[in-house]
Scaffold this active site. Sequence first.
Site, PDB file in Angstrom:
ATOM      1  N   ILE A  94       0.842  -1.201   0.000  1.00  0.00           N
ATOM      2  CA  ILE A  94       0.000   0.000   0.000  1.00  0.00           C
ATOM      3  C   ILE A  94       0.877   1.252   0.000  1.00  0.00           C
ATOM      4  O   ILE A  94       0.426   2.309  -0.372  1.00  0.00           O
ATOM      5  CB  ILE A  94      -0.954   0.050   1.215  1.00  0.00           C
ATOM      6  CG1 ILE A  94      -0.200   0.035   2.548  1.00  0.00           C
ATOM      7  CG2 ILE A  94      -1.945  -1.109   1.165  1.00  0.00           C
ATOM      8  CD1 ILE A  94      -1.047   0.486   3.726  1.00  0.00           C
ATOM      9  N   ASP A  95       2.128   1.101   0.434  1.00  0.00           N
ATOM     10  CA  ASP A  95       3.010   2.270   0.527  1.00  0.00           C
ATOM     11  C   ASP A  95       3.495   2.747  -0.835  1.00  0.00           C
ATOM     12  O   ASP A  95       3.954   3.868  -0.977  1.00  0.00           O
ATOM     13  CB  ASP A  95       4.233   1.944   1.395  1.00  0.00           C
ATOM     14  CG  ASP A  95       3.859   1.697   2.839  1.00  0.00           C
ATOM     15  OD1 ASP A  95       2.807   2.223   3.259  1.00  0.00           O
ATOM     16  OD2 ASP A  95       4.606   0.991   3.538  1.00  0.00           O
ATOM     17  N   GLY A  99       2.398   4.927   6.050  1.00  0.00           N
ATOM     18  CA  GLY A  99       3.521   5.239   5.163  1.00  0.00           C
ATOM     19  C   GLY A  99       4.674   5.771   5.989  1.00  0.00           C
ATOM     20  O   GLY A  99       4.685   6.933   6.351  1.00  0.00           O
ATOM     21  N   GLU A 101       1.940   9.021   9.092  1.00  0.00           N
ATOM     22  CA  GLU A 101       2.454   8.513  10.365  1.00  0.00           C
ATOM     23  C   GLU A 101       3.953   8.789  10.502  1.00  0.00           C
ATOM     24  O   GLU A 101       4.491   8.799  11.604  1.00  0.00           O
ATOM     25  CB  GLU A 101       2.206   7.004  10.473  1.00  0.00           C
ATOM     26  CG  GLU A 101       2.932   6.202   9.385  1.00  0.00           C
ATOM     27  CD  GLU A 101       2.815   4.684   9.532  1.00  0.00           C
ATOM     28  OE1 GLU A 101       2.462   4.193  10.606  1.00  0.00           O
ATOM     29  OE2 GLU A 101       3.068   3.983   8.531  1.00  0.00           O
ATOM     30  N   GLN A 160      -7.145   0.839   6.008  1.00  0.00           N
ATOM     31  CA  GLN A 160      -6.663   1.328   4.711  1.00  0.00           C
ATOM     32  C   GLN A 160      -5.983   0.229   3.891  1.00  0.00           C
ATOM     33  O   GLN A 160      -5.890   0.332   2.686  1.00  0.00           O
ATOM     34  CB  GLN A 160      -5.751   2.533   4.867  1.00  0.00           C
ATOM     35  CG  GLN A 160      -4.466   2.311   5.625  1.00  0.00           C
ATOM     36  CD  GLN A 160      -3.922   3.606   6.237  1.00  0.00           C
ATOM     37  OE1 GLN A 160      -3.477   4.490   5.529  1.00  0.00           O
ATOM     38  NE2 GLN A 160      -3.966   3.702   7.556  1.00  0.00           N
ATOM     39  N   ARG A 161      -5.557  -0.828   4.535  1.00  0.00           N
ATOM     40  CA  ARG A 161      -4.963  -1.921   3.761  1.00  0.00           C
ATOM     41  C   ARG A 161      -5.876  -3.142   3.713  1.00  0.00           C
ATOM     42  O   ARG A 161      -5.572  -4.117   3.036  1.00  0.00           O
ATOM     43  CB  ARG A 161      -3.582  -2.298   4.293  1.00  0.00           C
ATOM     44  CG  ARG A 161      -3.584  -2.977   5.650  1.00  0.00           C
ATOM     45  CD  ARG A 161      -2.166  -3.202   6.161  1.00  0.00           C
ATOM     46  NE  ARG A 161      -2.192  -4.016   7.361  1.00  0.00           N
ATOM     47  CZ  ARG A 161      -1.234  -4.062   8.266  1.00  0.00           C
ATOM     48  NH1 ARG A 161      -0.148  -3.322   8.109  1.00  0.00           N
ATOM     49  NH2 ARG A 161      -1.328  -4.829   9.323  1.00  0.00           N
TER      50      ARG A 161
END
Lengths: 409, 409
Positions: free
Chosen positions: B144-145, B190, B246, B301-302
């Site tokens: 996801i990053d 992230g 974050e 989110q993931r």
Amino acid sequence: MTKANAVIGQSGGPTCAINATLAGVIDALLKSKKISKIFGTVNGINGILSGNLKELNKIFENKENLSLLKNTPSSYLGSCRFKLPEFEENSEIYEDIFASLKKHNIKYFFYIGGNDSMDTVMKLNAYAKKFDKGVTVMGIPKTIDNDLFGTDHCPGFGSAAKYVAASVAEIARDAYCYFVDSVTIVEIMGRNAGFLTAASALARSENLCAPDLIYLPEHQFDVNEFLSDVKDKIKKHKNVIVAVSEGIKNKDGVYVAAASDVLQNDKFGHAQLGGAAKTLENIVKTEIGCKCRSVEINVLQRAASHFASKTDLAESFKIGKTAVSYALRGVSGEMMIFERENGENYKIKISSMDINLIANKEKTLPENFINARGNDVTKAFINYARPLILGEEKIKTKDGIPVHLVLKR
Amino acid sequence: MTKANAVIGQSGGPTCAINATLAGVIDALLKSKKISKIFGTVNGINGILSGNLKELNKIFENKENLSLLKNTPSSYLGSCRFKLPEFEENSEIYEDIFASLKKHNIKYFFYIGGNDSMDTVMKLNAYAKKFDKGVTVMGIPKTIDNDLFGTDHCPGFGSAAKYVAASVAEIARDAYCYFVDSVTIVEIMGRNAGFLTAASALARSENLCAPDLIYLPEHQFDVNEFLSDVKDKIKKHKNVIVAVSEGIKNKDGVYVAAASDVLQNDKFGHAQLGGAAKTLENIVKTEIGCKCRSVEINVLQRAASHFASKTDLAESFKIGKTAVSYALRGVSGEMMIFERENGENYKIKISSMDINLIANKEKTLPENFINARGNDVTKAFINYARPLILGEEKIKTKDGIPVHLVLKR
């Protein structure tokens, strides 16, 4: 027949069904021959006091806008947390409100909200009757907490429950991917009523046992029982998922959240919570020592209209429509309610109830919805809640994001 | 022709597209005449070491399971965070891995993961080549990053970006309902790469300016600039929405999150973050004094496959399929990549790149994606990211909840 005008307001915490109810009210008012202008009062009762009333007729003669409104989260008209004083304490504000209504030839007042809003409905109706103002005042429930008295359930609860359950299922899948002992604590809204936290149990299916434990504000929270429950579950399967209400309290009535956060009070005297899961995360890390994560679903549980319950939105729309038909035939000082019909299949009937029997009461989870140890819900709760989350809406998106309808301020 | 077997593993943090890639690999392997058994290694490389290999052929000859797998979040095969030592340090573990592969007649090894997983691919490929093991090792990206080097973007990023953007839009609607000054700070994952935080900008539309401010790990965070930015925005419109990574750090390279949380390190030496938004919430309350709320979107989110990007899932599936065709024609020691074609319309081509050029590098937001003040993204970023979040999947639900496919352990 002389036509009159109507006003609609939204109040209290938003939900993703409150605009479906607004759409229902608008739709019925547009179709009525008794109604001329439909006003929206911006930010609840404040709009009437400040003269911030928006004419809605033209906007919603466009049917596409009505449909978009149904799928728009939060309060289209804006909201407020406004505590109306008792008439005896401050009659001026009542005079101002009814002067504004008179000025705009408003004979029908619809207020969509929760407990505090029903207090407003009760007071305005009493005033209107006492001074023969000729204004019909109707309350329509909404709350994700499902804590309004008199109705089988509240518009908005089903969508929040569906989002909570789906999110807990997804959080569990995420937690299961690592083969290490872990505890995931999901914090869910509900100060005093545990309905929404209980709804996390709807995540369970033939291939998902999460949440393993559910702690509700209705049951006194004991940290030693909690630790013992969690240890037992870790032994059975490594990844434990716990659902916990923001409002859990210990035997002295102190919020678990209070251990980490300073309590603040809002205007209605409710404690502003947050942090129960974080407190428990720290306790698990210290006392059990395994990997532990806390997740606050936070405002998304009341705002995530992209995964609303189709049943909830349809009912929310319908209760709005029905409120209009009740008001137009002279009913006043009542809140619209759902009554669940007996029988195997879920079926509701919409009617109304005297607002004086409802306002300032708070419904909590009945005892038969909570198991004896107070760490889970019963089958009776599942049977009650399951029908409310069924069905998904086809959401309109643009550029990959849901389209919302916005009132020009 | 003698048939060989293949094994697939998933590693690192889960996404809601990693199973779509798995589905693509399985689909292509099932269709190949060169392949007999398809094994899934449970919990990444651990499954090979412990002999925990699951035969997948039968499960996925049922096409409905393949379709369900595509829409199941997290890692179907389980995941791991396992740092393979250098061969020179510990050759035994390599011998064990290749003994297990030989025992199961496995000639093809597919590893779906992020940076750390590509390190594993690189090391296993080097060992296989050095000792002529006859095993093809292929890496397929997911994260996801979006921080993998060599590929235009990573499978999984688009879905996470879509969920973040939609959630930020919904959080903003929620915040806008009260007519009081307020700041809402949304924390997004992230550590070092700000792609996902930047994706919050995709929430913006003709009727939504949120997020008003975006703070990325690539740009040094200055708390005074932050407070000044927030104050300016409050003056313009009362409700300010801030997206914050974050991983934001101050001029000394200290995580803002570190101010509230004790930093812990995972096995790869990454700091375990969380709490940047909470830290900023406290700063806003103290320094500005208005209502302020922090929201961590957290693991959803993931994991929120119920609102995945159709584009992302389709690409993730396709890159999995293509990995098989590359491997079967003899390519080894490469990671599959997306190349974006020039031209007005978004179009990607799938190819591969030498794993040695990719492993242990980390891609961050290029400078031209960040504005000069470091509090927003540029149009160039929007153009880059928008195509990745387009389209919604029709999700299978049962009893109101998405259906996920689960591997029997």
